[in-house]
Design an enzyme around this catalytic site. Structure first.
Site, PDB file in Angstrom:
ATOM      1  N   GLU A  71     -49.955  29.374 -42.397  1.00  0.00           N
ATOM      2  CA  GLU A  71     -48.550  29.104 -42.090  1.00  0.00           C
ATOM      3  C   GLU A  71     -47.725  30.367 -42.260  1.00  0.00           C
ATOM      4  OE1 GLU A  71     -47.305  25.926 -44.687  1.00  0.00           O
ATOM      5  OE2 GLU A  71     -49.127  24.754 -44.282  1.00  0.00           O
ATOM      6  N   LYS A 117     -44.922  32.488 -43.863  1.00  0.00           N
ATOM      7  CA  LYS A 117     -44.177  32.370 -45.117  1.00  0.00           C
ATOM      8  C   LYS A 117     -42.744  32.786 -44.819  1.00  0.00           C
ATOM      9  CE  LYS A 117     -44.390  33.419 -50.041  1.00  0.00           C
ATOM     10  NZ  LYS A 117     -43.070  34.014 -50.272  1.00  0.00           N
ATOM     11  N   ASP A 167     -38.931  33.552 -45.097  1.00  0.00           N
ATOM     12  CA  ASP A 167     -38.100  34.130 -46.139  1.00  0.00           C
ATOM     13  C   ASP A 167     -36.785  33.359 -46.191  1.00  0.00           C
ATOM     14  OD1 ASP A 167     -38.041  35.988 -48.060  1.00  0.00           O
ATOM     15  OD2 ASP A 167     -37.801  37.719 -46.733  1.00  0.00           O
ATOM     16  N   TYR A 208     -42.849  21.922 -45.198  1.00  0.00           N
ATOM     17  CA  TYR A 208     -44.234  22.378 -45.283  1.00  0.00           C
ATOM     18  C   TYR A 208     -45.140  21.579 -46.215  1.00  0.00           C
ATOM     19  CZ  TYR A 208     -42.163  25.323 -48.995  1.00  0.00           C
ATOM     20  OH  TYR A 208     -41.475  25.789 -50.068  1.00  0.00           O
ATOM     21  N   LYS A 210     -49.242  38.947 -48.095  1.00  0.00           N
ATOM     22  CA  LYS A 210     -47.975  39.668 -47.901  1.00  0.00           C
ATOM     23  C   LYS A 210     -48.105  40.761 -46.853  1.00  0.00           C
ATOM     24  CE  LYS A 210     -45.001  38.588 -51.236  1.00  0.00           C
ATOM     25  NZ  LYS A 210     -43.606  38.300 -51.000  1.00  0.00           N
ATOM     26  N   CYS A 227     -10.830  64.506 -41.353  1.00  0.00           N
ATOM     27  CA  CYS A 227     -11.947  64.198 -40.468  1.00  0.00           C
ATOM     28  C   CYS A 227     -13.006  65.302 -40.581  1.00  0.00           C
ATOM     29  CB  CYS A 227     -11.443  64.095 -39.034  1.00  0.00           C
ATOM     30  SG  CYS A 227     -12.760  64.013 -37.809  1.00  0.00           S
ATOM     31  N   CYS A 254     -12.967  67.449 -37.191  1.00  0.00           N
ATOM     32  CA  CYS A 254     -11.844  68.252 -36.691  1.00  0.00           C
ATOM     33  C   CYS A 254     -10.804  68.573 -37.752  1.00  0.00           C
ATOM     34  CB  CYS A 254     -11.174  67.547 -35.502  1.00  0.00           C
ATOM     35  SG  CYS A 254     -10.231  66.091 -35.966  1.00  0.00           S
ATOM     36  N   CYS A 299     -10.038  58.758 -37.658  1.00  0.00           N
ATOM     37  CA  CYS A 299      -9.496  60.095 -37.478  1.00  0.00           C
ATOM     38  C   CYS A 299      -8.187  59.938 -36.713  1.00  0.00           C
ATOM     39  CB  CYS A 299     -10.495  60.931 -36.681  1.00  0.00           C
ATOM     40  SG  CYS A 299      -9.799  62.467 -36.053  1.00  0.00           S
ATOM     41  N   CYS A 329     -10.489  66.259 -31.448  1.00  0.00           N
ATOM     42  CA  CYS A 329     -11.668  66.009 -32.285  1.00  0.00           C
ATOM     43  C   CYS A 329     -12.967  66.109 -31.470  1.00  0.00           C
ATOM     44  CB  CYS A 329     -11.544  64.625 -32.916  1.00  0.00           C
ATOM     45  SG  CYS A 329     -12.897  64.232 -34.026  1.00  0.00           S
TER      46      CYS A 329
HETATM   47  S1  IVH Z   1     -46.143  26.288 -50.127  1.00  0.00           S
HETATM   48  C1  IVH Z   1     -47.633  25.796 -54.161  1.00  0.00           C
HETATM   49  N1  IVH Z   1     -45.649  27.053 -47.677  1.00  0.00           N
HETATM   50  O1  IVH Z   1     -42.790  30.719 -50.730  1.00  0.00           O
HETATM   51  C2  IVH Z   1     -47.142  25.978 -52.815  1.00  0.00           C
HETATM   52  N2  IVH Z   1     -44.332  27.963 -49.438  1.00  0.00           N
HETATM   53  O2  IVH Z   1     -43.946  31.671 -53.569  1.00  0.00           O
HETATM   54  C3  IVH Z   1     -45.864  26.699 -52.751  1.00  0.00           C
HETATM   55  N3  IVH Z   1     -42.593  29.506 -48.701  1.00  0.00           N
HETATM   56  O3  IVH Z   1     -40.546  29.493 -52.881  1.00  0.00           O
HETATM   57  C4  IVH Z   1     -45.124  26.412 -51.550  1.00  0.00           C
HETATM   58  N4  IVH Z   1     -43.032  29.382 -46.553  1.00  0.00           N
HETATM   59  O4  IVH Z   1     -40.268  28.453 -50.633  1.00  0.00           O
HETATM   60  C5  IVH Z   1     -45.314  27.180 -48.968  1.00  0.00           C
HETATM   61  N5  IVH Z   1     -45.303  27.631 -45.464  1.00  0.00           N
HETATM   62  C6  IVH Z   1     -44.973  27.746 -46.753  1.00  0.00           C
HETATM   63  C7  IVH Z   1     -43.911  28.580 -47.192  1.00  0.00           C
HETATM   64  C8  IVH Z   1     -43.636  28.666 -48.550  1.00  0.00           C
HETATM   65  C9  IVH Z   1     -42.255  29.908 -47.476  1.00  0.00           C
HETATM   66  C10 IVH Z   1     -41.940  29.935 -49.961  1.00  0.00           C
HETATM   67  C11 IVH Z   1     -41.594  28.790 -50.846  1.00  0.00           C
HETATM   68  C12 IVH Z   1     -41.772  29.265 -52.258  1.00  0.00           C
HETATM   69  C13 IVH Z   1     -42.467  30.559 -52.085  1.00  0.00           C
HETATM   70  C14 IVH Z   1     -43.758  30.509 -52.862  1.00  0.00           C
END
Ligand code: IVH
Length: 670
Positions: free
Chosen positions: A108, A110, A112, A220, A309, A403, A406, A421, A428
């Site tokens: 999936e 992740k 932000d 999720y 990551k 500025c 100039c 300016c 200028c």
């Molecule tokens: S699973 C134990 N699935 O990542 C499972 N988390 O460090 C934990 N996050 O704060 C959550 N996308 O908000 C899961 N597809 C995803 C995610 C996800 C983002 C975030 C989640 C949590 C952090 C985990």
């Protein structure tokens, strides 16, 4: 009242089709009629208004504070892996724990954003809570209610009597940019990045503020389930969530082993910039919930999932200096000179600081350690100053008095964020250069081969002061410049010659009048038809043009009132720049005097195209809905503006109706 309940059911159903499935079944007009009827009935019977009524999405009264919520099942965080080997180590460890049992995975994005847990009781949203420390979070139900993608009531059948679903609330990059553009224009604080934007929006004590923020959510996982058989796999859980009306990420994929996980991780990294939202990696989960249970967790992190990551799009570095750049209109922009740092795949050594207010907000000083952020094509930004790492006696940043290009005085009107300016391009050189760059740019006169390096030389050697001087340059003179030769000089002469044949809209845009962008220039050309008519127009006449408010009108009138500008324009015309007159046909402006607002995303045309077509028909296109709005066009995922339009009885059109309407009006009679 049965009708109230019936209406709510219908509206919830259509809301789900619209926000979650992207597949509406009825036209907006019909939806509006249902919504209006409900508003009317609730007005007459306020005692029957419930928290899950779709009318509640506009945001309820402000709260004093958030109540705390204990999570019945802790909200865990994730262990991180980065190199490919760590992923195989993880799989090998799990395999050993499960005595070699076969394992399947889900992969999936992740996202932000902000983790949120939603509790549904008898299919109704009963509670929304933040993760907090994993044990205890905050009750943000009133805020989450305003998010269109979160069902207040589940659709479909077969959902458990009570359960908790978890997911990520986020903002798309485009939504954040659009929000920031409006915020900056209104002199308000922009959001630093989509994650902070989402977090800050959910932290508002006034849900009406949250309602105005473009938030979204992907679910999720299931936190806990009461009174029903839990699913057996993560994939099955996601399918069920979808069937109950919750929004799940279509980018989730099953993976049957380590190699498939690797392929997913690589493919997602490739797609990273193309996704609408920021991700910081991929989450890989053991698919079987029974295996998950047997693998368990250590210190708040499950063994059965890891976050893979990606290289950060944020990095820390140090501010070496702050320089001030002078723009085309004299605007002074502070730029942080950074110790070079690798962020999101490139080395960054400059980051914009926007204006002095932003420096004050960041509390930035020379020598500070800062977090630098780069996302998509956006210019690198200083996201924050890292507290506690400031060297002793770090000097603050002051707006220079003169500025840097100039030496003229820098002025900053009290109510404005931008310092400028006080001289014009005649004095200028920085403004001269920027003005020439703008004149030559693709959407203006499109002069190929006339780039920054060449313009720098032309201005520094005082060969060119104003755009018209470009046409007097001889081929031999050009050939003698650095990085130029006979061939490039000849090509440039040719490009200059052919740029003389243009359109009025391009020409107006090329002049570089403050706040006259491409779309406004087009509106001006269509409205006035001739350059002379535009030059003679007073502020009041100018304000009749779509998109032109008092500020822009004053900029335009002020531009032509200035003798130097007037002369520069005359010189261009004398040099042979020409265009056909634009026909101004009053009959072709049936929407004259109307103010339209566009919201949500349009499928069949870009937002700019929609604006231009409306403007061509005479309508003004505004950014926000008010009682004076003539009509709202609501595309996919329309949110607070749609709610506001409904509450103000502003007529609403969906995209299909809008496209048909445009076509009808654009058909010229006869
Ligand atoms: S699973 C134990 N699935 O990542 C499972 N988390 O460090 C934990 N996050 O704060 C959550 N996308 O908000 C899961 N597809 C995803 C995610 C996800 C983002 C975030 C989640 C949590 C952090 C985990």
């Amino acid at each position: 009242m049965d009708r109230i309940e019936q209406l709510r059911g219908l509206i919830h159903h259509h809301n789900h089709r619209y926000h979650v499935l992207d597949a509406p079944e009825i036209a907006d007009g019909e939806f509006d009629a249902l919504f209006d009827e409900l508003v009317e009935l609730e007005k007459r019977h306020p005692e029957l208004v419930t928290g899950d009524s779709p009318t509640q999405r506009v945001g309820s009264e402000p709260l004093g504070e958030f109540a705390s919520v204990t999570h019945p099942v802790a909200m865990l965080s994730l262990d991180k892996v980065s190199a490919g080997d760590e992923l195989s180590d993880w799989v090998a460890r799990l395999s050993a724990r499960l005595d070699g049992e076969p394992m399947a995975f889900t992969c999936e994005p992740k996202i932000d954003g902000v983790a949120v847990a939603l509790t549904y009781d008898a299919g109704r949203l009963a509670l929304a809570a933040t993760r907090g420390d994993g044990q205890t979070g905050e009750d943000i139900t009133a805020n989450v209610r305003t998010i269109g993608a979160v069902p207040l009531r589940l659709t479909g059948r077969g959902f458990p009597p009570r359960f908790e679903v978890r997911g990520e609330v986020y903002m798309t990059r485009d939504d954040m940019e659009a929000f920031n553009e409006r915020a900056r224009a209104a002199g308000e604080k922009p959001l630093v990045n989509p994650r902070n934007g989402a977090a800050g929006s959910l932290r508002q004590l006034d849900p009406r503020i949250t309602a105005g923020r473009p938030l979204n959510m992907y679910c999720y996982s299931l936190g806990w389930v009461e009174g029903a058989r839990p699913p057996e796999t993560q994939m099955e859980a996601l399918e069920r969530l979808g069937a109950w009306g919750l929004r799940t990420n279509p980018a989730v994929e099953p993976a049957d082993g380590l190699e498939a996980c690797r392929r997913y991780v690589d493919a997602l990294a490739e797609r990273r910039q193309a996704l609408a939202y920021d991700i910081d990696g991929a989450v890989i989960k053991v698919d079987s919930l029974d295996q998950q249970r047997r693998l368990g967790a250590v210190t708040r992190k499950p063994r059965w999932a890891v976050a893979y990551k990606y290289p950060a799009e944020e990095a820390t570095t140090r501010v070496l200096a702050v320089e001030f750049q002078v723009g085309r209109t004299g605007a002074i922009t502070p730029v942080a000179k950074l110790e070079p740092v690798f962020v999101g795949g490139v080395t960054v050594s400059n980051a914009t600081l926007h204006n002095m207010d932003e420096i004050a907000r960041l509390d930035l000083r020379i020598g500070d350690a800062v977090m630098v952020r780069r996302a998509g094509d956006v210019i690198p930004q200083v996201a924050s100053v890292i507290a506690g790492r400031r060297p002793e006696q770090a000097p603050g940043v002051d707006l220079p008095e003169a500025c840097p290009a100039c030496g003229s005085a820098i002025v900053r009107p009290e109510e404005e964020a931008v310092a400028r300016c006080s001289a014009g391009p005649a004095v200028c050189p920085a403004q001269r250069k920027e003005g020439l760059m703008h004149y030559a740019s693709r959407l203006a006169m499109d002069i190929e081969g006339l780039g920054e390096k060449l313009i720098d030389q032309l201005v520094e050697k005082e060969m060119v002061a104003a755009p018209a001087d470009l046409f007097a340059l001889e081929q031999e003179e050009l050939a003698g410049l650095e990085r130029m030769g006979e061939i490039s000089a000849r090509n440039l002469r040719h490009a200059l010659e052919s740029s003389k044949e243009t359109t009025l809209a391009r020409f107006i845009y090329a002049l570089g009048i403050r706040e006259v962008g491409e779309a406004t220039a087009r509106n001006l050309a269509e409205h006035f038809g001739k350059l002379e008519a535009l030059r003679d127009a007073d502020a009041e006449t100018l304000e009749a043009v779509p998109d032109v408010g008092p500020v822009v009108a004053a900029n335009i009138a002020g531009y032509f009132d200035d003798a130097a500008n007037s002369q520069a324009v005359d010189a261009l015309v004398e040099a042979g720049v020409h265009w056909p007159d634009v026909e101004v046909d009053k009959d072709a402006r049936p929407l004259e005097g109307e103010t339209w607002v566009l919201t949500g995303s349009l499928e069949s045309m870009t937002r700019n195209e929609a604006k231009a077509r409306l403007a061509a028909l005479g309508a003004r296109v505004a950014g926000s809905v008010s009682a004076k709005t003539s009509r709202l066009v609501a595309g996919e995922r329309a949110g607070s503006k749609l709610a506001k339009a409904r509450s103000l009885d502003v007529p609403v059109m969906d995209e299909t109706e809008f496209a048909a309407f445009l076509e009808l009006l654009e058909e010229k009679p006869g």
